[in-house]
Design a protein around this motif. Structure first.
Motif, short mmCIF file in Angstrom:
data_model
loop_
_atom_site.label_atom_id
_atom_site.label_comp_id
_atom_site.label_asym_id
_atom_site.label_seq_id
_atom_site.Cartn_x
_atom_site.Cartn_y
_atom_site.Cartn_z
N GLN A 113 2.86 7.80 -5.17
CA GLN A 113 2.88 6.45 -5.66
C GLN A 113 2.88 6.52 -7.35
N LEU A 114 1.90 7.38 -7.80
CA LEU A 114 1.82 7.57 -9.20
C LEU A 114 2.98 8.16 -9.75
N THR A 115 3.64 9.43 -9.22
CA THR A 115 4.90 10.05 -9.73
C THR A 115 6.13 9.03 -9.90
N LEU A 116 6.35 8.49 -8.69
CA LEU A 116 7.59 7.74 -8.59
C LEU A 116 7.61 6.41 -9.32
N LEU A 176 1.28 0.61 -1.54
CA LEU A 176 0.76 0.04 -2.65
C LEU A 176 0.45 -1.37 -2.05
N ALA A 177 1.44 -1.94 -1.49
CA ALA A 177 1.29 -3.47 -1.12
C ALA A 177 0.41 -3.54 -0.05
N ALA A 178 0.13 -2.68 0.86
CA ALA A 178 -0.68 -3.05 2.29
C ALA A 178 -2.24 -3.34 1.76
N PRO A 179 -2.62 -2.65 0.98
CA PRO A 179 -4.43 -3.12 0.61
C PRO A 179 -4.37 -4.59 0.09
N LEU A 180 -3.39 -4.86 -0.76
CA LEU A 180 -3.33 -6.28 -1.43
C LEU A 180 -3.14 -7.49 -0.13
N LEU A 181 -2.13 -6.92 0.64
CA LEU A 181 -1.97 -7.82 1.64
C LEU A 181 -3.15 -8.41 2.87
N SER A 182 -3.57 -6.99 3.20
CA SER A 182 -4.82 -7.45 3.96
C SER A 182 -6.19 -7.02 3.22
N ARG A 183 -6.50 -8.17 2.53
CA ARG A 183 -7.73 -7.96 1.68
C ARG A 183 -9.02 -7.70 2.46
N SER A 184 -9.19 -8.36 3.62
CA SER A 184 -10.38 -8.22 4.54
C SER A 184 -10.11 -6.59 4.92
N GLY A 185 -9.32 -5.68 4.96
CA GLY A 185 -9.15 -4.36 5.61
C GLY A 185 -9.40 -3.52 4.28
N ARG A 186 -9.91 -3.95 3.16
CA ARG A 186 -10.10 -3.07 1.92
C ARG A 186 -11.11 -2.08 2.32
N PRO A 187 -11.01 -0.87 2.19
CA PRO A 187 -11.82 0.14 2.25
C PRO A 187 -12.88 0.05 1.55
N VAL A 188 -14.04 0.58 1.73
CA VAL A 188 -15.17 0.87 0.97
C VAL A 188 -15.15 1.87 -0.13
N THR A 189 -14.99 1.91 -1.19
CA THR A 189 -14.61 2.99 -2.15
C THR A 189 -15.69 3.86 -2.46
#
Lengths: 255, 514
Positions: free
Chosen positions: B17-20, B230-243
Motif C-alpha cells: 500500500q505504502l510503496t504503490l 485500504l478501503a476495507a477498514p473505512l467501509l466497515s467501521r464496526s469491524g475496525r480492529p483494536v490497535t
C-alpha cells in the motif's frame, strides 16, 4: 502565391535577415542561394513560422500567415530538410502518413496514399512500408522525407538543402526524381541551397542573399548576364571555374 | 519461522500500500513537473535543486521529520501519512531528473520535424518527445521503485506497518529469522515491481500488445488490491480492529502480543499490532487515537509528558498524579497496573563492582571520570539521565550510545564499564551484572501501566473491562523470565505471550475471570 514583405529577423543585436521582400509565383521554384550565415534558412523558416519574424509579414495565397494557427499552416506546407528528421520510433509508413493522420484521414485512404507516395519517390512499397528509418540508407531516408512532406497534397513545398548531406551520385539521382515529381504535381517550391549547380539545375529563379540582405533575384540567365555585383558574378561563375580546374588537371596528367 | 510467516500477509499488504501509493504520487508530481521544466527553462534549476536537497536528507530522518511537521499542521502524524509523504518526496528526484534528461535528449532535428509536419505542442509531446524519452523516464521510475520499496522498511518507527516491522523487531529481539524474512520479502517485492515496470516499457517499445495487456492487468490488480485493502477498514467501521502499540524493546513486543491475544480471547474482537514506535511517537499516537492500547511506565510519563523532575517521590503518589494528568489532559485511561516496575537503572559487571566496592550510585561519583557509560538510543537525552547525572554529580570519561540489544554484550565484554539497564531485563542476571542502588531516589518509580485511548474507553467498554482484569497479573520475576526467553533463548514474543496466557487461564479458571 507567396509574398515576403519587408521581413526582418533579429537575434539580440544580430540581424539575420534585413528588410527582405520577395514574391514566388504559382508553380515556380525559387532558389534561395547564399553562403553560411546569409539568412537563407531563416528566411525559409519564416514562411511556415518555424521562426517568427521580428518585423514584416509573409502572405501565402494572399493571407497573412501570422493570422493562422502555426500547426494548421504547417499541415498545408510540405517541409523537407537536410537532417531529414524521420521519427525513429515510427515505421516508414507512419512517418509518411503523419500529416494526413493529424488531419484525420481514414486508415484506408491513408494506406493508399502512403503506397502511392512510396512509388512516387521510387521506393518499393512492400519492402519499405514497415521498416524503421534506421534500416534505410541516407538516400532512402531523404526519399521518405520528401514523401512525408508531400503526403497531405500541399501545393507549396519548402526545402532546406534536402540533398546536401548525400554522396554526389545519390544527390544527383534525388535531384532528378525531384524535378520529375515537381513537374508531375505542379508544385510551388522554395529551395535553399549553397550549391551553385543545384541552383542552376532546379531553379526557375534564383534569389541571392548576402549577410541577411537580398542582393539580386532573377532567372539564371539574367543573373549570369547582368550580375548585380561582384559577389553574384563570382558565385555564378563557380561551376565554370570548377570545370576549368578539372580540365586543366586532366590536361596536366596528359589524358 | 511459521509465526513469522503468519505475519507476512499483513506486513506485505501494508508495504505494498505504502510503496504503490507513494510511487503513484511521486509520478503524479514529477512527470508533469519534468515536462513543465523542459517548457519553462527557468524552472529547471529550482525544481531539480529542491528535489536534490530532499534526496540528501537521510531517508530515516526524512520520514522522522514528517512526524512533528504533520503534528504542527494538525494532521495525522503517526502511521500511514508521514511515511507516505516521506516516500513520495524521496521518489520525486529520480523520476523528475530522468524526465527532464529524457525529453531534453530528443534530437533537435526530430523536434523540428515534429513542428514542421503540423503537430500542436501537445501532439509534439505525446507523439514524439514522450515516446522517445520513454526509456530514460522508465529508468527513473525503476530507480524510484527499487528505492521506495527499500526505504519503506524505515516507515516502521513512524508508526506505519511495513516489512520493516520484521527487521526492527527482529533486531531488537535478536530474531534473525524475522530479519531475514523481512529482507527477503522486501527484495523480492522490489524485483517484482521493477520487473513489471521494465516489462511494460519493453512491451510498449516493441509493440507487443499481449505482453502490455498482461503487465497492465498485473499492475491494475496490485493497485486494485491496494485500494480495496485500504478501503476495507473505512467501509466497515464496526469491524475496525483494536490497535495495540509497542515501543522498540523486547518487553514491549511481548506485552503487545500478550494484550492482543488477551483481548481477542476475552472479547472476540480482532486486534492488530503497531510495533517499533518511538517513545514519544507511541504516546502521541495513543493521544490522537491512532492506536488504542499500549503499555507505558509511570516514571516515563512523569518525566516526559508531565515534565516533572522532583526527586524522591513514592510509587503511589506518582501513579495517582499520572492517572489524573492522563485523564485530564488527554482523556487517556489507565486500564490496569500490570504489577511490576521496569525502572531505568545503571548496571555494571558484578566482578567490577566488587573490585571497586560499588553498591550505590553515590559511590560512583568520584570514579566516574575514569569510566565509560553506554546508553540506549534515548537514554542520554531523557530527563531520567539528567536527574541521575545532576543528583549524583556524575561526569563519565566517555558516553556511548548503542543498540539496546548489544548493550549487555558490550558491558559483559568490558567494551564499556556501565550501561543503562532496565530492571526487568533478564540479561542482568544472565550476564552476571549488578544494578547500582539509586540511594537518593533520583529516578521515579516505573509502574507498567496499560493505557487505553479515550475512544477505546468510549466505544469498546468490554475491551476496557477485559484489560482491567490483567491488574497485577505480571510480577517482576515473570517479566524478567519472559524477556530472557526472547532475548537469550531465542523464543518468539508471540509464543512467550501465548504461554503466559495459557498459564494464566489455568491459574484463574474461566468462572472466576468472567
Amino acid at each position: 502565391m507567396i509574398e515576403l514583405q519587408y521581413l526582418t529577423k533579429r537575434y539580440g543585436n544580430q540581424v539575420a535577415v534585413r528588410d527582405l521582400s520577395l514574391t514566388v509565383d504559382e508553380g515556380e521554384l525559387l532558389v534561395l542561394l547564399g553562403g553560411s550565415g546569409s539568412g537563407k534558412t531563416t528566411t525559409l523558416k519564416m514562411i511556415n513560422r518555424l521562426i517568427e519574424p521580428s518585423a514584416g509579414s509573409v502572405l501565402v495565397d494572399g493571407r497573412d500567415v501570422a493570422e493562422l494557427a502555426p500547426h494548421d499552416l504547417r499541415r498545408r506546407i510540405g517541409y523537407a530538410f537536410q537532417q531529414v528528421g524521420l521519427f525513429p520510433h515510427m515505421t516508414v509508413a507512419e512517418n509518411i502518413g503523419i500529416t494526413p493522420a493529424l488531419l484525420g484521414w481514414t486508415e484506408d485512404k491513408l494506406r493508399r496514399r502512403v503506397d502511392e507516395l512510396l512509388a512516387l519517390v521510387e521506393l518499393d512499397p512492400d519492402e519499405t512500408r514497415d521498416r524503421r528509418p534506421d534500416q534505410l540508407s541516407g538516400g532512402q531516408q531523404q526519399r521518405v522525407g520528401v514523401a512525408r512532406a508531400l503526403a497531405a497534397r500541399p501545393r507549396l513545398m519548402l526545402l532546406d538543402e534536402p540533398f546536401g548531406a548525400l554522396d554526389p551520385l545519390t544527390r544527383h539521382r534525388l535531384q532528378e526524381s525531384f524535378v520529375r515529381i515537381r513537374r508531375e504535381l505542379g508544385l510551388t517550391a522554395v529551395f535553399v541551397t549553397h550549391d551553385m549547380v543545384e541552383a542552376l539545375v532546379l531553379g526557375d529563379r534564383i534569389a541571392v542573399l548576402q549577410a541577411g540582405r537580398l542582393v539580386q533575384v532573377g532567372t539564371p540567365r539574367t543573373l549570369m548576364r547582368e550580375p548585380a555585383n561582384d559577389y553574384v558574378r563570382q558565385l555564378l561563375d563557380t561551376p565554370r571555374r570548377e570545370a576549368q580546374l578539372v580540365e586543366s588537371l586532366l590536361a596536366r596528367e596528359g589524358l | 519461522m511459521s509465526e513469522q510467516l503468519a505475519l507476512l500477509p499483513g506486513y506485505l499488504t501494508a508495504h505494498l500500500q505504502l510503496t504503490l501509493l507513494a510511487l503513484l504520487s511521486s509520478a503524479a508530481v514529477s512527470l508533469p513537473l519534468g515536462v513543465a521544466v523542459t517548457r519553462v527553462r527557468w524552472l529547471e534549476q529550482p525544481a531539480l535543486g529542491v528535489a536534490g536537497v530532499i534526496q540528501t536528507i537521510p531517508s530515516l530522518a526524512l520520514l522522522a521529520v514528517m512526524v512533528p511537521l504533520l503534528a504542527a499542521l494538525g494532521l495525522q502524524s503517526i502511521g500511514f501519512l508521514p511515511a507516505f509523504i516521506g516516500l513520495t518526496l524521496y521518489g520525486v528526484l529520480p523520476m523528475l531528473r530522468n524526465t527532464v534528461t529524457g525529453i531534453a535528449g530528443v534530437d533537435p532535428a526530430i523536434r523540428e520535424a515534429a513542428r514542421a509536419v503540423g503537430m500542436t505542442p501537445a501532439q509534439q509531446l505525446r507523439r514524439v518527445e514522450l515516446p522517445l524519452a520513454m526509456p530514460v523516464i522508465v529508468a527513473g521510475i525503476r530507480t524510484a521503485t527499487v528505492w521506495t520499496v527499500g526505504i519503506a522498511t524505515l516507515s516502521t518507527p513512524v508508526g506505519a506497518t511495513s516489512l520493516g516491522n520484521y527487521i526492527f523487531s527482529g533486531l531488537q529481539t535478536r530474531n534473525s529469522t524475522a530479519v531475514l524474512v523481512g529482507c527477503v520479502a522486501a527484495a523480492a517485492l522490489a524485483m517484482l515491481l521493477d520487473g513489471l515496470v521494465r516489462a511494460l516499457e519493453t512491451g510498449v517499445r516493441t509493440r507487443r500488445r499481449r505482453r502490455v495487456a498482461v503487465v497492465v492487468a498485473a499492475m491494475a490488480a496490485l493497485y486494485l488490491y491496494t485500494g480495496l485493502t485500504l478501503a476495507a477498514p473505512l467501509l466497515s467501521r464496526s469491524g475496525r480492529p483494536v490497535t495495540i502499540g509497542a515501543k522498540t524493546f523486547t518487553e514491549q513486543y511481548i506485552l503487545a502480543h500478550l494484550l492482543g491475544q488477551w483481548v481477542e480471547r476475552e472479547t472476540g474482537r480482532p486486534t492488530t499490532q503497531r510495533q517499533s514506535l518511538g517513545s514519544m511517537v507511541a504516546f502521541n499516537a495513543l493521544a490522537a487515537g491512532d492506536i488504542d492500547v499500549y503499555v507505558d511506565y509511570s516514571g516515563t510519563l512523569w518525566a516526559n509528558e508531565m515534565g516533572r523532575q522532583t526527586v524522591g517521590m513514592d510509587r503511589a503518589t506518582v501513579l495517582a498524579e499520572v492517572r489524573t494528568f492522563l485523564a485530564d489532559a488527554h482523556g487517556i485511561r489507565v486500564a490496569a497496573t500490570l504489577g511490576f516496575e521496569n525502572a531505568y537503572a545503571v548496571a555494571m559487571r558484578a566482578r567490577d563492582a566488587d573490585a571497586m566496592r560499588l553498591t550505590r550510585l553515590s559511590d560512583l561519583t568520584p570514579l566516574a571520570p575514569g569510566l565509560s557509560m553506554g546508553g540506549d538510543y534515548e537514554f542520554f537525552s531523557r530527563p531520567e539521565w539528567v536527574a541521575i547525572r545532576d543528583t549524583y554529580g556524575l561526569a563519565f570519561g566517555e558516553q556511548r550510545t548503542m543498540d539496546p540489544a548489544l548493550m549487555y554484550q558490550a558491558v559483559a565484554q568490558g567494551a564499556v564499564d556501565l550501561i543503562s539497564a532496565f530492571t526487568t531485563d533478564g540479561r542482568i542476571s544472565a550476564f552476571d551484572l549488578r544494578v547500582l542502588e539509586d540511594d537518593r531516589a533520583a529516578i521515579p518509580p516505573y509502574d507498567a501501566l496499560i493505557l487505553v485511548s479515550a475512544r477505546l474507553a468510549r466505544d469498546w467498554p468490554d475491551v476496557l473491562v477485559a484489560l482491567a482484569r490483567l491488574d497485577g497479573a505480571i510480577d517482576v520475576d515473570t517479566m524478567r523470565r519472559m524477556n530472557l526467553d526472547v532475548d537469550e533463548r531465542g523464543a518468539d514474543p508471540i509464543t512467550v505471550a501465548a504461554d503466559f496466557l495459557s498459564g494464566l487461564s489455568r491459574a484463574r479458571p474461566a468462572g472466576e475471570t468472567r
